[in-house]
Design an enzyme around this catalytic site. Structure first.
Site, PDB file in Angstrom:
ATOM      1  N   HIS A   8       2.870  -5.206   5.176  1.00  0.00           N
ATOM      2  CA  HIS A   8       3.952  -4.298   5.599  1.00  0.00           C
ATOM      3  C   HIS A   8       5.078  -5.199   6.093  1.00  0.00           C
ATOM      4  O   HIS A   8       4.952  -5.831   7.141  1.00  0.00           O
ATOM      5  CB  HIS A   8       3.427  -3.367   6.699  1.00  0.00           C
ATOM      6  CG  HIS A   8       4.463  -2.585   7.428  1.00  0.00           C
ATOM      7  ND1 HIS A   8       4.456  -1.195   7.477  1.00  0.00           N
ATOM      8  CD2 HIS A   8       5.536  -2.958   8.164  1.00  0.00           C
ATOM      9  CE1 HIS A   8       5.480  -0.773   8.201  1.00  0.00           C
ATOM     10  NE2 HIS A   8       6.151  -1.829   8.627  1.00  0.00           N
ATOM     11  N   ASP A  61       0.903   5.869   1.146  1.00  0.00           N
ATOM     12  CA  ASP A  61       1.106   5.652   2.586  1.00  0.00           C
ATOM     13  C   ASP A  61       0.933   6.974   3.343  1.00  0.00           C
ATOM     14  O   ASP A  61       1.664   7.261   4.295  1.00  0.00           O
ATOM     15  CB  ASP A  61       2.478   5.026   2.868  1.00  0.00           C
ATOM     16  CG  ASP A  61       2.587   4.504   4.305  1.00  0.00           C
ATOM     17  OD1 ASP A  61       1.560   4.479   5.007  1.00  0.00           O
ATOM     18  OD2 ASP A  61       3.708   4.131   4.720  1.00  0.00           O
ATOM     19  N   ASN A 104      -5.336   0.879  11.263  1.00  0.00           N
ATOM     20  CA  ASN A 104      -4.719   1.229  12.556  1.00  0.00           C
ATOM     21  C   ASN A 104      -5.325   2.480  13.179  1.00  0.00           C
ATOM     22  O   ASN A 104      -4.642   3.441  13.499  1.00  0.00           O
ATOM     23  CB  ASN A 104      -3.199   1.367  12.414  1.00  0.00           C
ATOM     24  CG  ASN A 104      -2.801   2.444  11.429  1.00  0.00           C
ATOM     25  OD1 ASN A 104      -3.561   2.791  10.530  1.00  0.00           O
ATOM     26  ND2 ASN A 104      -1.618   2.999  11.600  1.00  0.00           N
ATOM     27  N   PHE A 122       6.548   7.755  13.072  1.00  0.00           N
ATOM     28  CA  PHE A 122       6.906   7.470  11.681  1.00  0.00           C
ATOM     29  C   PHE A 122       5.763   7.872  10.754  1.00  0.00           C
ATOM     30  O   PHE A 122       4.603   7.672  11.074  1.00  0.00           O
ATOM     31  CB  PHE A 122       7.171   5.977  11.507  1.00  0.00           C
ATOM     32  CG  PHE A 122       8.391   5.485  12.236  1.00  0.00           C
ATOM     33  CD1 PHE A 122       9.633   5.511  11.629  1.00  0.00           C
ATOM     34  CD2 PHE A 122       8.298   4.989  13.538  1.00  0.00           C
ATOM     35  CE1 PHE A 122      10.768   5.047  12.298  1.00  0.00           C
ATOM     36  CE2 PHE A 122       9.419   4.530  14.212  1.00  0.00           C
ATOM     37  CZ  PHE A 122      10.651   4.557  13.593  1.00  0.00           C
ATOM     38  N   ARG A 136      -7.017   8.055  10.075  1.00  0.00           N
ATOM     39  CA  ARG A 136      -6.964   8.410  11.510  1.00  0.00           C
ATOM     40  C   ARG A 136      -8.320   8.495  12.207  1.00  0.00           C
ATOM     41  O   ARG A 136      -8.372   8.872  13.378  1.00  0.00           O
ATOM     42  CB  ARG A 136      -6.226   9.742  11.731  1.00  0.00           C
ATOM     43  CG  ARG A 136      -4.818   9.800  11.137  1.00  0.00           C
ATOM     44  CD  ARG A 136      -3.895   8.754  11.709  1.00  0.00           C
ATOM     45  NE  ARG A 136      -2.506   8.951  11.308  1.00  0.00           N
ATOM     46  CZ  ARG A 136      -1.663   7.946  11.082  1.00  0.00           C
ATOM     47  NH1 ARG A 136      -2.066   6.686  11.205  1.00  0.00           N
ATOM     48  NH2 ARG A 136      -0.421   8.172  10.753  1.00  0.00           N
ATOM     49  N   HIS A 190      -3.819   6.409   5.473  1.00  0.00           N
ATOM     50  CA  HIS A 190      -4.231   6.396   6.883  1.00  0.00           C
ATOM     51  C   HIS A 190      -5.127   7.604   7.120  1.00  0.00           C
ATOM     52  O   HIS A 190      -4.691   8.737   6.936  1.00  0.00           O
ATOM     53  CB  HIS A 190      -3.007   6.450   7.799  1.00  0.00           C
ATOM     54  CG  HIS A 190      -2.089   5.272   7.624  1.00  0.00           C
ATOM     55  ND1 HIS A 190      -2.235   4.094   8.332  1.00  0.00           N
ATOM     56  CD2 HIS A 190      -1.042   5.078   6.782  1.00  0.00           C
ATOM     57  CE1 HIS A 190      -1.294   3.230   7.947  1.00  0.00           C
ATOM     58  NE2 HIS A 190      -0.557   3.796   7.006  1.00  0.00           N
TER      59      HIS A 190
HETATM   60 ZN   LIG Z   1       3.231   0.361   6.411  1.00  0.00          ZN
END
Ligand SMILES: [Zn+2]
Length: 425
Positions: free
Chosen positions: A179, A305, A94, A323, A64, A62
């Site tokens: 996921h 991750d 995301n 999370f 961001r 990720h």
């Molecule tokens: Zn995930």
């Protein structure tokens, strides 16, 4: 400018190489792997006593950006990747806005081209806004550079939508990265549902929330023929089901994260947000199953991750913490510790998990030192002792449970497209 990496132990599973040799890179490509190479004028890197492997690929990161640049940017995340020995990373959609269109995909590709220390490959969303309802512009994202689709973190609950997504993915020959979490079963949970969650009075996330979705999506993969890749597998049942599906010759793969194969819920200090992630740290029995899955070849990739969250977000009471943990800089050291040093897998197998494993899913045209391949090289030590100081991390965030841990072995230098982009000081 050419680069000559001298005298390392070259471990390249793709070409079944494991011997002491030199590796020569010029004009961004590997041009030779053999003992005693010479290249007048080339930059020399002395890799005596070190492992020289194809550049590591992290298929689950990720970054961001766009939207949450206070936690990470494409630039900072890619520098953390380089410091972790990764030469290619695939970034989850995301962001804000969600990467569900060619516009956002192109933005990431373009930013990465200008700012990133390593190769960055975007993963497109499955559904618009990752809302789980309407399919995203999958074909257009692929054209713009997306290498897979996923609604990671906000999994598609509607089975009919997931079926359609898999049908599209199949026709575009893209993997679906899955996921697996039944949001109704996991709702309100903060850690694995087990003895520790009861003892600390925290609401649990049952293993079943992962298992039922793995079961559903293996069935849908069979129905549609789509390539289905289970992200961050964490439960014994899930490993068993993937193993079964692979024996049936379904196009199913899975990855494990270093934290899921090296930590269990009982290792968590109570209420420490740096141990909070999804899926949560499971029971020791599950951790053993994930390690067995790696040993047996059911789990074919290690992925981090890497999920940065700014300090202010993790400095809250446990229930309010988001999370996710960062993981790029500690992945290799944790894998050496939990898998290689204790004799669970060979060094060659470890390199596979970071190279040919993810490459076979993402098909980036990387993961080998064969002549002609992009000159992405990971140089690491299996012996050098070092201590992880998260305050000196290249990431903008510091949410790691491994701060202060001393490791045996880790990355020493990272070469991307023929250039040394990071070197341990
Ligand atoms: Zn995930």
């Amino acid at each position: 400018m050419a680069l000559l990496i001298k005298n390392g132990r070259v471990v390249d599973p793709a070409s079944q190489t494991d011997r002491v040799a030199d590796v020569l890179a010029s004009e961004g490509k590997i041009t030779g792997v053999a003992p005693n190479l010479s290249a007048p004028g080339a930059e020399i890197f002395d890799a005596t006593g070190l492992i020289v492997a194809p550049g590591f690929i992290d298929m689950h990161v990720h970054l961001r950006e766009p939207g949450f640049e206070h936690a990470e940017t494409i630039e900072s995340g890619s520098r953390a990747a380089a410091a972790g020995g990764f030469t290619s990373i695939c970034c989850m959609p995301n962001t804000k806005p969600v990467n569900d269109s060619a516009t956002v995909t192109s933005y990431i590709v373009e930013r990465a081209r200008r700012m990133a220390a390593v190769n960055v490959f975007p993963i497109g969303a499955i559904t618009k806004g990752s809302q789980g309802e309407e399919l995203a512009a999958i074909g257009a994202m692929k054209t713009a550079g997306a290498v897979a689709i996923s609604d990671d973190g906000r999994p598609v609950m509607n089975s009919r939508v997931m079926r359609r997504a898999m049908e599209f993915a199949r026709s575009y020959n893209l993997p679906v990265i899955d996921h697996c979490e039944d949001l109704n079963l996991s709702a309100g949970g903060d850690m694995h549902e087990g003895l520790a969650s009861v003892r600390w009075g925290l609401r649990g996330i049952p293993s079943a929330s992962e298992d039922v979705m793995v079961a559903r999506d293996l069935v849908l993969a069979q129905l549609t023929g789509a390539r289905c890749h289970i992200a961050h597998i964490s439960t014994r049942n899930a490993v068993t089901m993937v193993e079964f599906a692979r024996r049936q010759k379904l196009p199913v793969t899975c990855e494990a994260t270093p934290h899921h194969f090296s930590l269990a819920d009982e290792h968590m200090p109570p209420y420490d947000g740096n141990y909070k992630m999804k899926p949560p740290l499971r029971s020791l029995c599950d951790v053993t199953a994930v390690v067995e899955g790696i040993t047996a070849g059911t789990v074919t990739a290690i992925a981090t991750d890497h999920a940065p969250h700014a300090g202010s977000e993790k400095m809250q009471e446990f229930e309010r913490c988001p999370f996710g943990i960062i993981g790029l800089e500690t992945a290799l050291a944790l894998a050496l510790e939990a898998l290689v040093h204790c004799g669970k897998i060979t060094l060659n197998h470890l390199v596979e998990l970071f190279t040919t494993g993810p490459e076979s899913v993402m098909r980036l045209g990387r993961g080998t030192l064969a002549p002609g391949a992009p000159a992405d090289v990971t140089i690491f030590s299996t012996e050098r002792v070092w201590t992880y100081d998260v305050n000196r991390s290249n990431s903008r965030s510091s949410n790691s449970p491994f701060h202060g841990r001393t490791f045996r072995g880790g990355p020493v230098a990272t070469v991307v497209n023929g250039e040394i982009v990071w070197q341990r000081q």
